[in-house]
Design an enzyme around this catalytic site. Structure first.
Site, short mmCIF file in Angstrom:
data_model
loop_
_atom_site.label_atom_id
_atom_site.label_comp_id
_atom_site.label_asym_id
_atom_site.label_seq_id
_atom_site.Cartn_x
_atom_site.Cartn_y
_atom_site.Cartn_z
N HIS A 259 -9.10 1.29 -5.47
CA HIS A 259 -8.23 0.36 -4.75
C HIS A 259 -6.80 0.79 -4.98
O HIS A 259 -6.38 1.00 -6.13
CB HIS A 259 -8.44 -1.08 -5.23
CG HIS A 259 -9.83 -1.56 -4.97
ND1 HIS A 259 -10.27 -1.92 -3.72
CD2 HIS A 259 -10.89 -1.67 -5.80
CE1 HIS A 259 -11.54 -2.25 -3.80
NE2 HIS A 259 -11.94 -2.10 -5.05
N TYR B 266 0.80 -1.23 0.00
CA TYR B 266 0.00 0.00 0.00
C TYR B 266 0.83 1.28 0.00
O TYR B 266 0.27 2.37 -0.09
CB TYR B 266 -0.94 0.01 1.22
CG TYR B 266 -1.89 -1.16 1.22
CD1 TYR B 266 -2.97 -1.20 0.34
CD2 TYR B 266 -1.71 -2.23 2.07
CE1 TYR B 266 -3.84 -2.27 0.32
CE2 TYR B 266 -2.58 -3.31 2.06
CZ TYR B 266 -3.64 -3.33 1.19
OH TYR B 266 -4.50 -4.39 1.16
#
Length: 146
Positions: free
Chosen positions: A103, A26
Site C-alpha cells: 500500500h 499517493y
C-alpha cells in the site's frame, strides 16, 4: 526443473490513476513509474516482472490463477479490494504462491474502513506507507523468502 524467476505485479482498481489521483495521498508517481521501480528491483535480484493493472476483480483473479504456471511469487496492491474482497484472498491462498501486499499510503493513518485487510494474515510480506518505493522493498523482502 528450476524454479521460475518471475514475479507477477498486480495493481488493483484506480491505481491506473496514480500521478493524478489525490497526489497529496499517493504522490505524483505514475503506474508506469511503479512498474519500472518494481522491474528494476526484481532485475537486480535476477527476476523479471509481469505487470497487470485492472479495475475488474475477475481479471485480477484470473491473472493470479495464471501465475501458478510461471511465477515464483506475487506483489499486489489490491487498492480498495483490500478491504472488501474475500474472493481475491481466496485466489491468493488458492494458488499457494507467496505474496507481498503493498500500500502506497499508510492505511492505518487514514479512514477507519481502510484499517482492515482481508490479506494481512496470509501475506508473506506487508509493505505499508512507504510510497511507490515500497514496491521495491516488497520485491526485496519477498525474494529473500523464496
Amino acid at each position: 526443473m528450476s524454479a521460475p524467476r518471475r514475479l507477477l505485479l498486480v495493481n488493483g482498481p484506480n491505481l491506473n490513476l496514480l500521478g493524478t489521483r489525490e497526489p497529496e495521498v499517493y504522490g505524483t508517481a505514475t503506474l508506469a513509474d511503479v512498474e519500472r521501480i518494481t522491474a528494476e528491483a526484481a532485475a537486480a535480484l535476477g527476476f523479471e516482472v509481469r505487470a497487470l493493472q485492472s479495475n475488474h476483480e475477475g481479471v485480477l483473479i484470473d491473472a493470479i490463477h495464471d501465475a501458478r504456471a510461471d511465477c515464483a511469487g506475487i506483489v499486489i496492491n489490491p487498492g480498495g479490494l483490500t478491504h472488501t474482497s474475500v474472493a481475491l484472498r481466496d485466489a491468493l491462498t488458492g494458488v499457494a504462491l507467496p505474496f507481498a501486499e503493498v500500500h502506497i499510503s499508510d492505511v492505518y493513518a487514514r479512514e477507519e474502513f481502510r484499517h482492515h485487510s482481508y490479506l494481512h494474515d496470509v501475506a508473506a510480506v506487508r509493505v505499508i506507507g512507504r510510497g511507490v518505493e515500497g514496491y521495491a522493498d516488497a520485491v526485496r523482502e519477498l525474494v529473500a523468502q523464496l
